[in-house]
Enzyme design. Structure first.
Site, short mmCIF file in Angstrom:
data_model
loop_
_atom_site.label_atom_id
_atom_site.label_comp_id
_atom_site.label_asym_id
_atom_site.label_seq_id
_atom_site.Cartn_x
_atom_site.Cartn_y
_atom_site.Cartn_z
N SER A 208 15.40 -2.09 27.15
CA SER A 208 14.78 -1.68 25.89
C SER A 208 13.47 -2.39 25.58
CB SER A 208 15.75 -1.89 24.73
OG SER A 208 16.08 -3.26 24.60
N HIS A 236 19.96 2.89 25.99
CA HIS A 236 18.70 3.62 25.98
C HIS A 236 18.61 4.62 27.13
CE1 HIS A 236 16.48 1.47 22.79
NE2 HIS A 236 17.30 0.49 23.10
N LYS A 268 20.77 6.77 19.20
CA LYS A 268 19.42 6.95 19.73
C LYS A 268 19.23 8.41 20.15
CE LYS A 268 19.00 2.08 20.87
NZ LYS A 268 20.16 1.66 20.05
#
Length: 417
Positions: A208, A236, A268
């Protein structure tokens, strides 16, 4: 032995004085915060944290009443305003209310929770999954539950704080290897593995702060050779990596079941909230009945559960979202290099940094690009090494090429000054 009354009174006074609680302002964490705030004020740097976002989430938002291009949110696939997710969330509230109100273990769960966990497992290619109310809790509870003082944990230096906290909680011996240096990982396993009952290797899917990925096939080969478990924090990477967004395994061409523990977030790419652990049935059963962050925590709210479940299905139904995200990342990477901007190790998918170096310079830059309508985030020590501060850009499939090149033009101009 007789103690004189005066002496006794002095002892009591000292005891009373010593028993007074210290103010929170004496904490080193508070002192550090005030030091950085005072230093920022002295240098004329506006606080880059906790800005008020007043508009809708997405590639455009409002900050302090001003419209900006929003590169600071992880809405990778532009699903936060997708009508199907919004409708599913509202329907779940109508059906089940706003909360499940207690631990799923004792109060039961909704069919939505079970459907979501099945959908996650199918997407990754493993036997089961378990949803937690936060990704942080998923990492902390999982590592803290399955590892103990007789065990060894070996991890990449850049794994997330949640994994590090879980390691501390477990009491296991922990050892760090330099980022993506698999020769160093192998050396540790070769020399240390035999001394411990169980061993766990912890890496991330898409890092990240760096925007790069590990060589998953090589890590799998090492964990199998030395009899270790492998945990991949794909927070992610899920929804982002791979042709269909299935994550690191798909991107690297490795079967999902080759990894013992998959962790991911729903906040996310999947535009909801919460986190999950996925793996074989034995792992999931162990956590379902033993992980404190699940057993002693309320379950994910129905609206968030429905949003995440719908997001997973939309990603499969609308593969062009992942394709466009990859195209935008490649464009950002190419155009950043053409402008002489340093994107570090990033592979150009999802998250891309622009390396700055000095924390002071980066803090000034993030405020100046915001003044010109570009909202990005400041990453600095201790999140990254000292003098490795950077501006972090989260991309979305919804950004246009013109918006990306405009943001890069602004960043170049600001940093050139």
């Amino acid at each position: 032995m007789n103690i004189m009354p005066q002496t006794l009174n002095k002892l009591r006074a000292r005891l009373d004085r010593d028993m007074v609680a210290s103010p929170f302002s004496s904490l080193p964490e508070y002192k550090s915060i005030k030091h950085h705030q005072n230093l920022g004020a002295l240098l004329g740097i506006e606080n880059p944290f906790f800005r008020s976002t007043e508009g809708p989430q997405g590639r455009h938002t409002l900050i302090d009443g001003k419209p900006v291009l929003n590169f600071a949110w992880c809405d990778y696939l532009g699903l936060s305003k997708h009508p199907d997710l919004i409708a599913a969330s509202k329907a779940a509230i109508d059906a089940y209310g706003t909360s499940v109100s207690a631990s799923r273990m004792v109060s039961g769960d909704t069919p939505l929770h079970r459907e979501l966990e099945q959908e996650i497992a199918r997407t990754i290619g493993v036997e089961g999954a378990l949803v937690f109310v936060s990704g942080h809790a998923a990492n902390v509870s999982t590592i803290g539950t399955i590892m103990s003082a007789d065990d060894l944990i070996v991890h990449d230096e850049f794994v997330h704080n949640s994994a590090v906290v879980g390691m501390r909680l477990s009491g296991a011996k922990t050892m760090t290897f330099r980022h993506n240096n698999l020769e160093a990982l192998e050396k540790i396993l070769r020399e240390e593995r035999i001394k411990y009952k169980n061993a766990l290797v912890v890496i991330e899917g898409l890092y990240s702060t760096e925007g790069d990925i590990p060589d998953l096939a090589r890590v799998v080969e090492l964990k199998e050779r030395y009899g270790a478990w492998l945990m991949v924090d794909d927070a992610h990477g899920c929804g982002v990596l791979g042709k269909t967004g299935a994550g690191l395994a798909e991107h690297c061409g490795v079967p999902g079941a080759k990894v013992d523990i998959w962790m991911g977030t729903l906040s996310k790419a999947y535009a909801s909230c919460g986190g999950y652990i996925a793996g074989n049935r034995e792992l999931i059963d162990t956590l379902r009945y033993s992980a404190p962050g699940f057993v002693f925590s309320v379950g994910l709210p129905p609206s968030m559960t429905a949003a995440a479940l719908t997001a997973l299905r939309v990603v499969k139904r609308e593969p062009q979202r992942v394709k466009k995200l990859h195209e935008n990342g490649a464009l950002f990477l190419r155009e950043a290099k053409a402008r002489g901007l340093d994107t570090g190790r990033s592979i150009g998918i999802g998250m891309l940094p622009i390396m700055v170096g000095s924390t002071t310079r980066a803090a000034k830059a993030v405020s100046q690009v915001l003044e010109r309508g570009i909202n990005t985030s400041l990453i600095m020590s201790p999140g990254v090494p000292v003098n490795a501060a950077r501006l972090r850009f989260f991309l979305s499939c919804e950004f246009t090429p013109e918006e990306i090149t405009h943001a890069l033009d602004v960043a170049k101009d600001v940093l050139a000054r």
